[in-house]
Design an enzyme around this catalytic site. Structure first.
Site, PDB file in Angstrom:
ATOM      1  CG  ASN A  89      -1.796   1.262   1.271  1.00 22.37           C
ATOM      2  OD1 ASN A  89      -1.362   2.367   0.938  1.00 22.37           O
ATOM      3  ND2 ASN A  89      -3.036   1.102   1.697  1.00 22.37           N
TER       4      ASN A  89
ATOM      5  CD  GLU B 219      -4.765   4.594   0.869  1.00 23.86           C
ATOM      6  OE1 GLU B 219      -5.288   5.630   1.302  1.00 23.86           O
ATOM      7  OE2 GLU B 219      -4.221   3.746   1.605  1.00 23.86           O
TER       8      GLU B 219
ATOM      9  CG  ASP C 179       0.011   4.614   6.477  1.00 28.02           C
ATOM     10  OD1 ASP C 179       0.053   4.200   5.307  1.00 28.02           O
ATOM     11  OD2 ASP C 179      -1.040   5.095   6.984  1.00 28.02           O
ATOM     12  CG  HIS C 180       0.163   0.066   4.537  1.00 27.66           C
ATOM     13  ND1 HIS C 180      -0.625  -1.002   4.894  1.00 27.66           N
ATOM     14  CD2 HIS C 180      -0.646   1.161   4.568  1.00 27.66           C
ATOM     15  CE1 HIS C 180      -1.865  -0.582   5.136  1.00 27.66           C
ATOM     16  NE2 HIS C 180      -1.895   0.727   4.938  1.00 27.66           N
TER      17      HIS C 180
ATOM     18  CG  ASN D 100      -7.763  -1.537   5.508  1.00 25.18           C
ATOM     19  OD1 ASN D 100      -7.029  -1.067   6.376  1.00 25.18           O
ATOM     20  ND2 ASN D 100      -7.996  -0.917   4.364  1.00 25.18           N
TER      21      ASN D 100
ATOM     22  CE1 TYR E 200      -6.770   0.520   1.172  1.00 24.81           C
ATOM     23  CE2 TYR E 200      -7.931   1.866  -0.422  1.00 24.81           C
ATOM     24  CZ  TYR E 200      -7.371   1.712   0.830  1.00 24.81           C
ATOM     25  OH  TYR E 200      -7.426   2.744   1.746  1.00 24.81           O
TER      26      TYR E 200
ATOM     27  CG  ASP F 140      -4.457  -2.039   3.165  1.00 26.35           C
ATOM     28  OD1 ASP F 140      -4.826  -2.751   4.127  1.00 26.35           O
ATOM     29  OD2 ASP F 140      -4.455  -0.797   3.211  1.00 26.35           O
TER      30      ASP F 140
END
Length: 269
Positions: free
Chosen positions: A11, A38, A259-260, A158, A112, A156
């Site tokens: 991501n 993303e 942030d991933h 989630n 995603y 991702d």
């Protein structure tokens, strides 16, 4: 014949903004296939030229302006491209391709999954309801004929399904991504299709395993309040070919990072 395949899922949180660290990944890891989530740009604005310059001539892009977006770029030809619209809302959250492998093909699903907002109650939070519906559609589709062939599902997703996929199981039980309703549905999706959680094949259940660390922490590495939101699942016919998975934790500390962290998966015939 392609007998060894190195795949990265990441991501990237805006591919145009973070192209420098994508190029750093390419230089350091040299993957054959990169699955990005993303990407946050429409197809026409995807940085195709930069990828071609780096040796990735083949691309399957499913983007939209400012939000979501997935892309699979490859040194190897991509065929049978499929972009599925989950929940009929027009979001760009999936692309699937066939990649040459072992004299045939490996089906690569790049996902995603919606994050789900902040309140884990579909009656109060439409985003959470959307996430559960999205996972439900994944369960209905990703079984039978879809998993009877060598396939890998990455991205991702989630959800951090297990106790040691989060920094504190107790504190995150009511936090979206680790609530029981999500983790149970997530496991149902995986088990219904006979998918294998490849990352947990190589990292024991009792060991902490994270792929995401919030931007909010002043020192993300020292705080280490991570979650495993990025996954690698393989179908039973591909299970003998997955040889390793690795989270590239250092990449979370690169300049202007996502942030991933990227996850690397290696397949061998």
């Amino acid at each position: 014949m392609t007998n060894r395949l190195k795949l990265v899922t990441w991501n990237i949180n805006s591919v145009r903004l973070r192209m420098p660290i994508v190029e750093q990944l390419i230089e350091e890891v040299a993957p054959d296939v990169i699955c990005l989530q993303e990407t946050k740009c429409p197809d026409a604005n995807f940085p195709e030229k930069a990828f071609r310059t780096a040796g990735y001539e083949h691309m399957a892009i499913n983007g939209q302006k400012g939000y979501h977006g997935v892309a699979t770029v490859s040194k190897l030809p991509l065929t049978n491209v499929e972009k599925r619209d989950f929940c009929n809302v027009g979001d760009s959250r999936h692309v699937a391709v066939d990649v040459p492998f072992n004299g045939s093909a490996l089906r690569v699903h790049n996902f995603y999954v919606p994050a789900g907002g902040d309140e884990p109650d579909r009656d109060k939070n439409d985003k959470f309801g959307h996430k559960l519906d999205f996972l439900g559609e994944m369960q209905e589709w990703l079984q039978g004929a879809e998993t009877a062939k060598p396939a890998v599902l990455v991205g991702d997703l989630n959800v951090a399904p297990y106790e040691h996929d989060v920094w504190s199981h107790k504190k995150l039980l009511k936090v979206v991504s680790h609530t029981p309703i999500e983790t149970e549905l997530f496991e149902t999706v995986r088990e219904t299709g006979g998918w294998l959680d490849a990352m947990r094949q190589f990292t024991p259940m009792e060991e902490k395993l994270y792929t995401w660390w919030s931007y909010r922490a002043k020192d993300w590495s020292a705080a280490d309040k991570g979650r495993r939101l990025d996954h690698v699942w393989v179908s039973e016919p591909a299970s003998n070919h997955i040889k390793s998975t690795e989270v590239l934790r250092d990449a979370r500390g690169w300049e202007k990072p996502s942030d991933h962290a990227p996850v690397v998966a290696v397949f061998e015939a």
